[in-house]
Scaffold this motif. Structure first.
Motif, PDB file in Angstrom:
ATOM      1  N   GLU A   9       0.828  -1.205   0.000  1.00 19.62           N
ATOM      2  CA  GLU A   9       0.000   0.000   0.000  1.00 19.62           C
ATOM      3  C   GLU A   9       0.863   1.256   0.000  1.00 19.62           C
ATOM      4  O   GLU A   9       0.513   2.264  -0.630  1.00 19.62           O
ATOM      5  N   LEU A  78     -15.848  -7.917  -1.778  1.00 12.29           N
ATOM      6  CA  LEU A  78     -16.037  -7.894  -0.324  1.00 12.29           C
ATOM      7  C   LEU A  78     -17.283  -8.668   0.102  1.00 12.29           C
ATOM      8  O   LEU A  78     -17.747  -8.509   1.236  1.00 12.29           O
ATOM      9  N   LYS A  88      -9.736  -3.795   5.212  1.00 12.29           N
ATOM     10  CA  LYS A  88     -10.728  -3.331   4.236  1.00 12.29           C
ATOM     11  C   LYS A  88     -12.138  -3.614   4.723  1.00 12.29           C
ATOM     12  O   LYS A  88     -13.026  -2.773   4.635  1.00 12.29           O
TER      13      LYS A  88
END
Length: 280
Positions: A9, A78, A88
């Motif tokens: 990230e 998700l 997340k």
């Protein structure tokens, strides 16, 4: 709350910020070489196509479709919630939980809490993503003639055109909220009681109540359009006026991220308030 990033990230953010700054500097250099008449000649104009009297902005449809596909893709990734959430999932759960608590406290008839929650969060996610991409990410600018033919396409001289910068998009959502609120009211109170509410507290108040209801979608949509559409024009003008400074990058970030997210939250909360007022 402490925010931590993985190595992957951090690399992504570093590359994104670097490209963002490079594009902004190139944009500044281009503005310095471009005459003011050429820059502001098409300011506020949209690419409009007329097909048998049906006028529309192709970029609104393209961007709206792209954002909808992106949201569906994120939701698909998700869809499987873990008992021990990763970051997340925890981030999405915190947003959804906050919205659910607000909706649960605002809606008096608990049968409509879940439906109102789905509507409010869907509106928020679409508008928030639309505002951020359309306000803070360098993209494409299409200059078209009055007959809809494309004259010029430039990359990274402007941000992506946000669907919420088109009044038709916002008005569609606002009218949808108005219709849904009255459908919920009829189901909750019954048709007779809903009809009586138009004449409350006295029959002479019917014109005032009618004007009040018709004004809701107008103010609801114009508020978002004014902030996003007006903000985009303001950033464009300030970017040119301050072309010798580093300020345009800050303007893009401020209007696209901060103002965009705030306006998305305000729009969805007004939707909850309008539905709640009809159920009260």
């Amino acid at each position: 709350m402490k925010i931590t990033f993985t190595k992957k990230e951090k690399i992504f953010l570093t590359v994104f910020i670097t490209l963002y700054i490079v594009v902004a500097i190139l944009n500044i250099q281009q503005l310095k070489r471009t005459p003011m008449e050429e820059i502001f000649g098409g300011l506020g104009k949209r690419w409009i196509v007329d097909i048998n009297g049906f006028r529309f902005n192709p970029m609104t449809i393209i961007m709206g479709t792209g954002i909808a596909i992106l949201l569906i893709s994120i939701a698909y990734r998700l869809r499987k919630f873990e008992i021990v959430p990763n970051r997340k999932q925890a981030f999405m759960e915190s947003i959804l939980e906050m919205f659910y608590e607000i909706v649960d406290e605002s809606i008096p008839d608990k049968r409509f809490v879940k439906l109102t929650f789905v509507i409010a969060t869907t509106l928020f996610l679409f508008i928030a993503l639309s505002n951020v991409i359309g306000g803070a990410v360098p993209g494409i600018n299409v200059v078209a003639a009055e007959d809809g033919s494309i004259q010029k396409i430039t990359l990274f001289s402007d941000v992506w055109p946000a669907p919420t910068g088109d009044l038709n998009t916002n008005l569609t959502y606002a009218i949808f909220v108005l219709i849904v609120s009255h459908v919920f009211a009829i189901k909750s109170k019954g048709f007779k009681e809903w009809l009586k509410s138009w004449f409350y507290p006295n029959p002479v108040m019917f014109p005032i109540n009618l004007i009040g209801e018709l004004a809701k979608p107008i103010s609801h949509s114009l508020r978002l359009f004014g902030n996003i559409g007006g903000g985009a024009i303001l950033v464009y003008i300030l970017s040119y006026m301050t072309k010798y400074f580093f300020a345009p990058i800050v303007f893009w970030g401020f209007f696209g991220i901060f103002v965009g997210l705030v306006q998305a939250f305000v729009f969805s909360m007004l939707a909850v308030a309008y539905i709640s007022s009809q159920l009260s």
